[in-house]
Design a protein around this motif. Structure first.
Motif, PDB file in Angstrom:
ATOM      1  N   ILE A 116       0.839  -1.185   0.000  1.00 38.12           N
ATOM      2  CA  ILE A 116       0.000   0.000   0.000  1.00 38.12           C
ATOM      3  C   ILE A 116       0.880   1.243   0.000  1.00 38.12           C
ATOM      4  N   SER A 117       0.485   2.245  -0.779  1.00 37.87           N
ATOM      5  CA  SER A 117       1.265   3.474  -0.880  1.00 37.87           C
ATOM      6  C   SER A 117       1.038   4.349   0.346  1.00 37.87           C
ATOM      7  N   ALA A 118       1.864   5.385   0.459  1.00 34.36           N
ATOM      8  CA  ALA A 118       1.705   6.322   1.574  1.00 34.36           C
ATOM      9  C   ALA A 118       0.351   7.020   1.504  1.00 34.36           C
ATOM     10  N   LEU A 119      -0.090   7.368   0.272  1.00 36.75           N
ATOM     11  CA  LEU A 119      -1.401   8.002   0.113  1.00 36.75           C
ATOM     12  C   LEU A 119      -2.509   7.044   0.523  1.00 36.75           C
ATOM     13  N   GLY A 120      -2.355   5.761   0.161  1.00 34.59           N
ATOM     14  CA  GLY A 120      -3.346   4.770   0.565  1.00 34.59           C
ATOM     15  C   GLY A 120      -3.403   4.613   2.071  1.00 34.59           C
ATOM     16  N   ALA A 121      -2.236   4.639   2.721  1.00 40.19           N
ATOM     17  CA  ALA A 121      -2.200   4.528   4.187  1.00 40.19           C
ATOM     18  C   ALA A 121      -2.881   5.716   4.846  1.00 40.19           C
ATOM     19  N   LEU A 122      -2.659   6.922   4.286  1.00 42.51           N
ATOM     20  CA  LEU A 122      -3.347   8.106   4.805  1.00 42.51           C
ATOM     21  C   LEU A 122      -4.852   7.995   4.591  1.00 42.51           C
ATOM     22  N   GLY A 123      -5.228   7.384   3.478  1.00 40.72           N
ATOM     23  CA  GLY A 123      -6.649   7.181   3.210  1.00 40.72           C
ATOM     24  C   GLY A 123      -7.298   6.282   4.242  1.00 40.72           C
ATOM     25  N   ALA A 158      -8.703   5.781  -3.696  1.00 42.49           N
ATOM     26  CA  ALA A 158      -8.936   5.659  -5.136  1.00 42.49           C
ATOM     27  C   ALA A 158      -7.720   6.124  -5.920  1.00 42.49           C
ATOM     28  N   LEU A 159      -7.083   7.195  -5.441  1.00 40.63           N
ATOM     29  CA  LEU A 159      -5.914   7.726  -6.143  1.00 40.63           C
ATOM     30  C   LEU A 159      -4.650   6.911  -5.845  1.00 40.63           C
TER      31      LEU A 159
END
Length: 293
Positions: free
Chosen positions: A117-124, A291-292
């Motif tokens: 999972i990306s950093a953006l996904g983790a923040l999500g 989503a991003l």
């Protein structure tokens, strides 16, 4: 996350919030769960048996084992959820369940299934979970501190919500593995698991048939709504799991809280409108990040 998976999750979220509000209004127990499962077995029989000839012959012991496991976990999930709705407010139980479930299932998907999972996904994920817990606790808990009865009701709601979340995480991982790794049909996995649910819930009806008949007359309309629409929501999620990582799909499902927050409190007369809207905005932000990412 692909646009297709995202669209499936949005639609599933709207349907999921709707049938949970109906289930809350029914105020049922394990017998209501049986009514819903039995009607589900009848309503969706044509589709289930139309797909069965092509799919079932390739199922072996492993696939049927996952069907049984899915059915058992779903029974515990639904009965616990209904009990929570009888003991506390939907706007406490539902957010707690939907917040803890994806957190646990995402952790399992990342740690056990090896998903990345990306950093953006983790923040999500963090935004989704934070928004859900804001809806469930925060201001309501502070106000309830001076009212023993209200405090007890909130605590019961949080306890039942958390336990429901454990079962949500369990069936998400079980069913996600079945459709992603074993490539089982999402529709048939849910439909055949329903036979397991009917079998396990039947004793709750048979032990007191007169009372069950009375409840049936009062609740069958609610049960029919749940039986008709709830499989649609979950099958859409299972198809989304084929398109996107489980660690993304599980938290993104909490877009249903947007709808529950905006319409559930109004229909059921439960307060904390500002907290619900703030929590819903956190969820919307988190789902967009997923989503991003």
């Amino acid at each position: 996350m692909s646009l297709t998976a995202f669209a499936l999750i949005i639609l599933a979220g709207l349907i999921h919030a709707g049938w949970n509000i109906v289930a809350k209004k029914a105020a049922g127990d394990a017998r209501f769960a049986f009514f819903s499962a039995f009607l589900m077995m009848l309503v969706w029989a044509p589709l289930g048996w139309w797909l069965a000839p092509d799919e079932l012959p390739r199922w072996g012991a492993v696939e049927w084992g996952f069907v049984v496991a899915s059915g058992v976990v779903h029974v515990f999930y639904y009965v616990t959820l209904l009990r929570g709705y009888r003991k506390a407010d939907l706007t406490v139980v539902y957010p707690m369940a939907r917040g803890s479930g994806p957190l646990l299932s995402s952790l399992v998907a990342i740690v056990v299934l090896g998903e990345r999972i990306s950093a953006l996904g983790a923040l999500g994920i963090a935004a989704v979970v934070g928004g859900v817990f804001l809806i469930a606790g925060g201001p309501g808990l502070l106000r309830a501190s001076h009212d023993p009865a209200a405090r007890q009701r909130v605590r019961k709601g949080m306890s039942y919500g958390l336990l429901t979340g454990v079962f949500i995480a369990s069936y998400t991982v079980v069913d996600g593995y079945a459709v992603k790794v074993l490539l089982m049909s999402p529709i048939l996995l849910d439909y055949m698991g329903n036979f397991v649910r009917v079998l396990l819930l039947a004793p709750s009806v048979l032990r007191d048939l007169p009372t069950a008949r009375q409840l049936w007359r009062a609740q069958w309309r609610y049960a029919l709504v749940v039986a008709t629409v709830s499989p649609v929501a979950y099958v859409l999620v299972l198809y989304a799991m084929r398109e996107a990582p489980l660690s993304h799909v599980a938290p993104a499902r909490e877009v249903s809280m947007l709808f529950a927050a905006l319409i559930g409190g109004h229909l059921l007369g439960e307060g904390d409108r500002v907290a619900r809207v703030c929590g819903a905005l956190c969820i919307a932000t988190g789902v967009t990040a997923l989503a991003l990412g």
